[in-house]
Design a protein around this motif. Sequence first.
Motif, PDB file in Angstrom:
ATOM      1  N   CYS A 217     -12.539  -9.592 -59.929  1.00 36.64           N
ATOM      2  CA  CYS A 217     -11.519  -9.695 -60.971  1.00 36.64           C
ATOM      3  C   CYS A 217     -10.183 -10.160 -60.420  1.00 36.64           C
ATOM      4  O   CYS A 217      -9.450 -10.908 -61.080  1.00 36.64           O
ATOM      5  N   LEU A 218      -9.836  -9.711 -59.232  1.00 36.43           N
ATOM      6  CA  LEU A 218      -8.581 -10.148 -58.628  1.00 36.43           C
ATOM      7  C   LEU A 218      -8.574 -11.654 -58.413  1.00 36.43           C
ATOM      8  O   LEU A 218      -7.511 -12.287 -58.427  1.00 36.43           O
ATOM      9  N   GLU A 219      -9.762 -12.243 -58.220  1.00 40.99           N
ATOM     10  CA  GLU A 219      -9.865 -13.691 -58.070  1.00 40.99           C
ATOM     11  C   GLU A 219      -9.795 -14.396 -59.424  1.00 40.99           C
ATOM     12  O   GLU A 219      -9.016 -15.332 -59.619  1.00 40.99           O
ATOM     13  N   THR A 355     -12.893  -4.533 -48.553  1.00 41.48           N
ATOM     14  CA  THR A 355     -12.055  -5.313 -47.640  1.00 41.48           C
ATOM     15  C   THR A 355     -11.514  -6.565 -48.315  1.00 41.48           C
ATOM     16  O   THR A 355     -10.314  -6.878 -48.240  1.00 41.48           O
ATOM     17  N   VAL A 356     -12.406  -7.288 -49.000  1.00 46.91           N
ATOM     18  CA  VAL A 356     -11.993  -8.528 -49.667  1.00 46.91           C
ATOM     19  C   VAL A 356     -11.035  -8.230 -50.822  1.00 46.91           C
ATOM     20  O   VAL A 356     -10.095  -8.981 -51.077  1.00 46.91           O
ATOM     21  N   ALA A 357     -11.264  -7.111 -51.518  1.00 45.23           N
ATOM     22  CA  ALA A 357     -10.359  -6.737 -52.612  1.00 45.23           C
ATOM     23  C   ALA A 357      -8.941  -6.533 -52.091  1.00 45.23           C
ATOM     24  O   ALA A 357      -7.966  -6.963 -52.718  1.00 45.23           O
ATOM     25  N   ASN A 358      -8.795  -5.904 -50.940  1.00 43.02           N
ATOM     26  CA  ASN A 358      -7.469  -5.696 -50.352  1.00 43.02           C
ATOM     27  C   ASN A 358      -6.824  -7.020 -49.945  1.00 43.02           C
ATOM     28  O   ASN A 358      -5.616  -7.229 -50.141  1.00 43.02           O
ATOM     29  N   VAL A 366       0.743 -10.147 -54.180  1.00 47.25           N
ATOM     30  CA  VAL A 366       1.961  -9.850 -53.422  1.00 47.25           C
ATOM     31  C   VAL A 366       2.637 -11.136 -52.968  1.00 47.25           C
ATOM     32  O   VAL A 366       3.861 -11.221 -52.925  1.00 47.25           O
ATOM     33  N   PHE A 367       1.826 -12.169 -52.671  1.00 46.93           N
ATOM     34  CA  PHE A 367       2.378 -13.425 -52.167  1.00 46.93           C
ATOM     35  C   PHE A 367       2.323 -14.560 -53.200  1.00 46.93           C
ATOM     36  O   PHE A 367       3.362 -15.104 -53.583  1.00 46.93           O
ATOM     37  N   GLY A 368       1.145 -14.927 -53.665  1.00 44.14           N
ATOM     38  CA  GLY A 368       0.975 -16.121 -54.487  1.00 44.14           C
ATOM     39  C   GLY A 368       1.640 -16.056 -55.845  1.00 44.14           C
ATOM     40  O   GLY A 368       2.354 -16.988 -56.242  1.00 44.14           O
ATOM     41  N   LEU A 369       1.419 -14.972 -56.586  1.00 43.51           N
ATOM     42  CA  LEU A 369       1.976 -14.861 -57.938  1.00 43.51           C
ATOM     43  C   LEU A 369       3.502 -14.820 -57.943  1.00 43.51           C
ATOM     44  O   LEU A 369       4.134 -15.558 -58.714  1.00 43.51           O
ATOM     45  N   GLY A 393      -1.163 -18.983 -52.406  1.00 45.04           N
ATOM     46  CA  GLY A 393      -1.819 -17.687 -52.257  1.00 45.04           C
ATOM     47  C   GLY A 393      -3.298 -17.828 -51.972  1.00 45.04           C
ATOM     48  O   GLY A 393      -3.868 -17.094 -51.152  1.00 45.04           O
ATOM     49  N   THR A 394      -3.940 -18.778 -52.639  1.00 49.48           N
ATOM     50  CA  THR A 394      -5.364 -19.022 -52.421  1.00 49.48           C
ATOM     51  C   THR A 394      -5.624 -19.562 -51.024  1.00 49.48           C
ATOM     52  O   THR A 394      -6.611 -19.203 -50.380  1.00 49.48           O
TER      53      THR A 394
END
Length: 438
Positions: A217-219, A355-358, A366-369, A393-394
């Motif tokens: 979902c974060l993706e 791990t990937v979710a973090n 925190v960075f891209g948006l 961010g990606t």
Amino acid sequence: MDDTPLLVNRGGDERPEVENGDYTAVQSISEAATVFWIETVKLWKIATPLVFNIVCLYATNSLTNIFVGHLGELELSAISISVSVINTFAFGFLLGMGSALETLCGQAFGAGQVHMLGVYMQRSWIILLLSCLVLMPIYIFAAPLLKLLGQDHDVANLAGKFAILTIPSLFSLAINFPTQKFLQAQSKDAWTGFTWAAFKDIWAFVRLSVASAVMLCLEIWYMMSIMLLAGHLPNAVITVGSLSICMNVNGLQFMIFIGMNAAVSVRVSNELGLQHPRATKYSVYVAVFQSLIIGLLCMVLILVTRDYFSIIYTDSKELQQAVSKLAWLLGVTMVLNSIQPVISGVAVGGGWQATVANVNLACYYVFGLPLGYLLGYVADFGVMGIWGGMIAGTVLQTLILLFILYRTNWTKEVEESSSRMQKWGGQDISTHKVGDDI
């Protein structure tokens, strides 16, 4: 495991393997080519039907956008917001919840614990159907929610009406996704009927499902947030309309790699279950390389047709010109979308969801948006600034995940896979022989 290179001939199929079915270390270009071809066949044997299925599923929304786009700019913006925000929100959550089966079913099948696959699928059905009930209010109150998020009122009202009509598709996904994961893990059906065992340890299963859902979902929601931010810009109808066309094209290509994501997840989880560390590693390398090539080809195609492909979606010259200006960002996004879902598929196959979710949370939100917001609103670059910041961010997320892959100890991952199968109800596979019960 003996690491001495050995060629084992199985029915005339000479390839670099050790006696337990795993590959030896590749020693030459010819061996690398052999492994590349073997893994390519295995990958696409799984990926082809998955890609076809998920593209067909996505095409229902895509075709709706194409037809609605020729009705008018308002209609295109409204339906795009409904599909990109409301439907994508639910789609991403349910797909993520169902992705827990990719880890468990794939590793169980690889380990010969075929009887557990049906139990896992039933648990997932129960969890996803209950999740649909939780998600329903988002569809029912879509119009006021979109207004609360700052969207144009005319767009929000029309989008809300459309969202209510799509509620039945929500429940269909709750059955569809777990069934897909169950079948793709084995390339056949191992159904043994309904069982009360599906209710055993269901809370622990929920925790793994939620971890999978958060990761995916974060993706998916990250790209969805572009539409919400764009809705606050001046001339929102044209801005959202042009962006929705780009996102629709991007989505079609992304579905190909969602299929690749599932296929590489199956390959990784199966090989981990079979206790084949090198086969796991080589399957990952082949999948990432091929995905990158496909992504580059898609970018070239978009850049060559940048002034023409939007005609499929709209008759508006203003919209067509706006899409043409965004084409180079679309091309870059397509390249990133080719690698990133495949790496996520590796994470699902290996059980690294947390791990990937973090990583996703840090790189995306925190960075891209915030960077996209600053470039779009503070620096006044508009939609190109929003999208450009989010692409950054990606890029960061992809680089971090590639580094994690590079540093992965696949032998250790095999050991953790064995422990996971014992925890989730499989028998002790330490003495399991390749080919048993399969």
